[in-house]
Scaffold this motif. Structure first.
Motif, PDB file in Angstrom:
ATOM      1  N   PHE A 176      -5.299  -2.053  -2.008  1.00  0.00           N
ATOM      2  CA  PHE A 176      -5.381  -3.466  -1.447  1.00  0.00           C
ATOM      3  C   PHE A 176      -6.497  -3.533  -0.273  1.00  0.00           C
ATOM      4  O   PHE A 176      -6.353  -2.897   0.602  1.00  0.00           O
ATOM      5  CB  PHE A 176      -3.654  -3.839  -1.049  1.00  0.00           C
ATOM      6  N   GLY A 177      -7.283  -4.747  -0.409  1.00  0.00           N
ATOM      7  CA  GLY A 177      -8.133  -5.297   0.559  1.00  0.00           C
ATOM      8  C   GLY A 177      -7.570  -5.543   1.766  1.00  0.00           C
ATOM      9  O   GLY A 177      -6.316  -5.896   1.878  1.00  0.00           O
ATOM     10  N   GLU A 178      -8.275  -5.563   2.765  1.00  0.00           N
ATOM     11  CA  GLU A 178      -7.786  -6.270   3.912  1.00  0.00           C
ATOM     12  C   GLU A 178      -7.817  -7.962   3.625  1.00  0.00           C
ATOM     13  O   GLU A 178      -8.430  -8.704   3.091  1.00  0.00           O
ATOM     14  CB  GLU A 178      -8.983  -6.284   5.208  1.00  0.00           C
ATOM     15  N   PRO A 179      -6.710  -8.612   4.185  1.00  0.00           N
ATOM     16  CA  PRO A 179      -6.347  -9.877   3.789  1.00  0.00           C
ATOM     17  C   PRO A 179      -7.710 -10.748   4.884  1.00  0.00           C
ATOM     18  O   PRO A 179      -7.811 -10.644   5.949  1.00  0.00           O
ATOM     19  CB  PRO A 179      -5.056 -10.400   4.596  1.00  0.00           C
ATOM     20  N   HIS A 180      -8.217 -11.796   3.868  1.00  0.00           N
ATOM     21  CA  HIS A 180      -9.309 -12.642   4.732  1.00  0.00           C
ATOM     22  C   HIS A 180      -8.700 -14.151   4.563  1.00  0.00           C
ATOM     23  O   HIS A 180      -8.188 -14.740   3.596  1.00  0.00           O
ATOM     24  CB  HIS A 180     -10.552 -12.458   3.722  1.00  0.00           C
ATOM     25  N   GLN A 181      -9.019 -14.715   5.584  1.00  0.00           N
ATOM     26  CA  GLN A 181      -8.522 -16.340   5.729  1.00  0.00           C
ATOM     27  C   GLN A 181      -9.718 -16.941   5.677  1.00  0.00           C
ATOM     28  O   GLN A 181     -10.787 -16.772   6.198  1.00  0.00           O
ATOM     29  CB  GLN A 181      -7.815 -16.437   7.265  1.00  0.00           C
ATOM     30  N   VAL A 214      -7.669 -10.313  -7.464  1.00  0.00           N
ATOM     31  CA  VAL A 214      -7.258 -11.135  -6.416  1.00  0.00           C
ATOM     32  C   VAL A 214      -6.159 -11.726  -6.347  1.00  0.00           C
ATOM     33  O   VAL A 214      -5.720 -12.681  -7.117  1.00  0.00           O
ATOM     34  CB  VAL A 214      -8.540 -11.971  -6.295  1.00  0.00           C
ATOM     35  N   PHE A 215      -5.474 -11.497  -5.030  1.00  0.00           N
ATOM     36  CA  PHE A 215      -4.268 -12.327  -4.699  1.00  0.00           C
ATOM     37  C   PHE A 215      -4.694 -13.481  -3.898  1.00  0.00           C
ATOM     38  O   PHE A 215      -5.324 -13.183  -2.898  1.00  0.00           O
ATOM     39  CB  PHE A 215      -3.121 -11.376  -3.930  1.00  0.00           C
ATOM     40  N   ILE A 227      -7.022 -14.449   1.159  1.00  0.00           N
ATOM     41  CA  ILE A 227      -7.360 -13.864  -0.177  1.00  0.00           C
ATOM     42  C   ILE A 227      -7.143 -12.155   0.001  1.00  0.00           C
ATOM     43  O   ILE A 227      -7.631 -11.671   1.150  1.00  0.00           O
ATOM     44  CB  ILE A 227      -8.702 -14.014  -0.367  1.00  0.00           C
ATOM     45  N   ILE A 228      -6.541 -11.538  -0.972  1.00  0.00           N
ATOM     46  CA  ILE A 228      -6.680 -10.312  -0.933  1.00  0.00           C
ATOM     47  C   ILE A 228      -6.771  -9.527  -2.240  1.00  0.00           C
ATOM     48  O   ILE A 228      -6.421  -9.933  -3.170  1.00  0.00           O
ATOM     49  CB  ILE A 228      -4.757  -9.603  -0.654  1.00  0.00           C
ATOM     50  N   THR A 229      -7.858  -8.663  -2.144  1.00  0.00           N
ATOM     51  CA  THR A 229      -8.503  -8.076  -3.223  1.00  0.00           C
ATOM     52  C   THR A 229      -7.704  -6.740  -3.598  1.00  0.00           C
ATOM     53  O   THR A 229      -7.026  -6.236  -2.662  1.00  0.00           O
ATOM     54  CB  THR A 229     -10.138  -7.401  -3.044  1.00  0.00           C
ATOM     55  N   VAL A 230      -7.641  -6.430  -4.836  1.00  0.00           N
ATOM     56  CA  VAL A 230      -6.895  -5.488  -5.470  1.00  0.00           C
ATOM     57  C   VAL A 230      -7.891  -4.635  -6.255  1.00  0.00           C
ATOM     58  O   VAL A 230      -8.600  -4.907  -7.344  1.00  0.00           O
ATOM     59  CB  VAL A 230      -5.544  -5.649  -6.191  1.00  0.00           C
ATOM     60  N   SER A 231      -7.847  -3.206  -6.039  1.00  0.00           N
ATOM     61  CA  SER A 231      -8.749  -2.379  -7.016  1.00  0.00           C
ATOM     62  C   SER A 231      -7.734  -1.196  -7.307  1.00  0.00           C
ATOM     63  O   SER A 231      -6.774  -1.117  -6.790  1.00  0.00           O
ATOM     64  CB  SER A 231     -10.032  -1.848  -6.109  1.00  0.00           C
ATOM     65  N   ARG A 232      -8.263  -0.485  -8.187  1.00  0.00           N
ATOM     66  CA  ARG A 232      -7.663   0.825  -8.452  1.00  0.00           C
ATOM     67  C   ARG A 232      -8.738   1.857  -8.810  1.00  0.00           C
ATOM     68  O   ARG A 232      -9.841   1.618  -8.770  1.00  0.00           O
ATOM     69  CB  ARG A 232      -6.914   0.668 -10.075  1.00  0.00           C
ATOM     70  N   ARG A 241       0.849  -1.208   0.055  1.00  0.00           N
ATOM     71  CA  ARG A 241       0.121   0.186   0.228  1.00  0.00           C
ATOM     72  C   ARG A 241       0.962   1.288  -0.322  1.00  0.00           C
ATOM     73  O   ARG A 241       0.577   2.247  -0.643  1.00  0.00           O
ATOM     74  CB  ARG A 241      -0.934   0.102   1.260  1.00  0.00           C
ATOM     75  N   ALA A 242       1.986   1.098   0.711  1.00  0.00           N
ATOM     76  CA  ALA A 242       2.795   2.281   0.793  1.00  0.00           C
ATOM     77  C   ALA A 242       3.553   2.653  -0.360  1.00  0.00           C
ATOM     78  O   ALA A 242       3.786   3.934  -0.624  1.00  0.00           O
ATOM     79  CB  ALA A 242       3.772   2.256   2.207  1.00  0.00           C
ATOM     80  N   GLU A 243       3.985   1.587  -1.016  1.00  0.00           N
ATOM     81  CA  GLU A 243       4.609   1.761  -2.386  1.00  0.00           C
ATOM     82  C   GLU A 243       3.938   1.926  -3.593  1.00  0.00           C
ATOM     83  O   GLU A 243       4.401   2.649  -4.584  1.00  0.00           O
ATOM     84  CB  GLU A 243       5.708   0.332  -2.566  1.00  0.00           C
TER      85      GLU A 243
END
Length: 108
Positions: A23-28, A56-57, A35-40, A14-16
């Motif tokens: 980047f969304g919050e990691p969900h287990q 999605v990562f 799972i980590i969601t990514v948006s722009r 997020r910082a870089e």
């Protein structure tokens, strides 16, 4: 322990990345996949920016994988516009010069 490392990595990303990538919050999940969601952020006509999904990562057993978000609506609309343009061009060609032969009747 692994969850804290993932959260640290997400915070670093997020910082870089700046403000245009979210980047969304990691969900287990129950099977241990993270799972980590990514948006722009996307601006339209000088309005407030709206988040648009990018992908999605997913991290399972320490192996990361990327799944991009695909908008099939855009591809379908492009196909419809190409078909419409082809129909208009074909209609104009037929109106200009019909495909049937010229028939002239002479009285004699």
């Amino acid at each position: 322990m692994e969850t804290m490392e993932i959260r640290d990595a997400v915070e670093r990303l997020r910082a870089e990345s700046g403000t245009s990538t979210i980047f969304g919050e990691p969900h287990q999940t129950s099977d241990g996949t993270t799972i980590i969601t990514v948006s722009r952020l996307h601006r339209r006509w000088r309005r407030d920016p709206i988040p648009v999904p990018v992908g999605v990562f997913s991290i399972h057993d320490g192996e990361p994988s990327w799944s991009p978000a695909v908008d099939h609506t855009r591809a379908a609309l492009m196909g419809e516009f190409i078909g419409l343009a082809a129909a208009v061009i074909a209609t104009l060609a037929v109106l200009r010069r019909p495909p049937w032969p010229d028939v002239t009747i002479q009285k004699g």
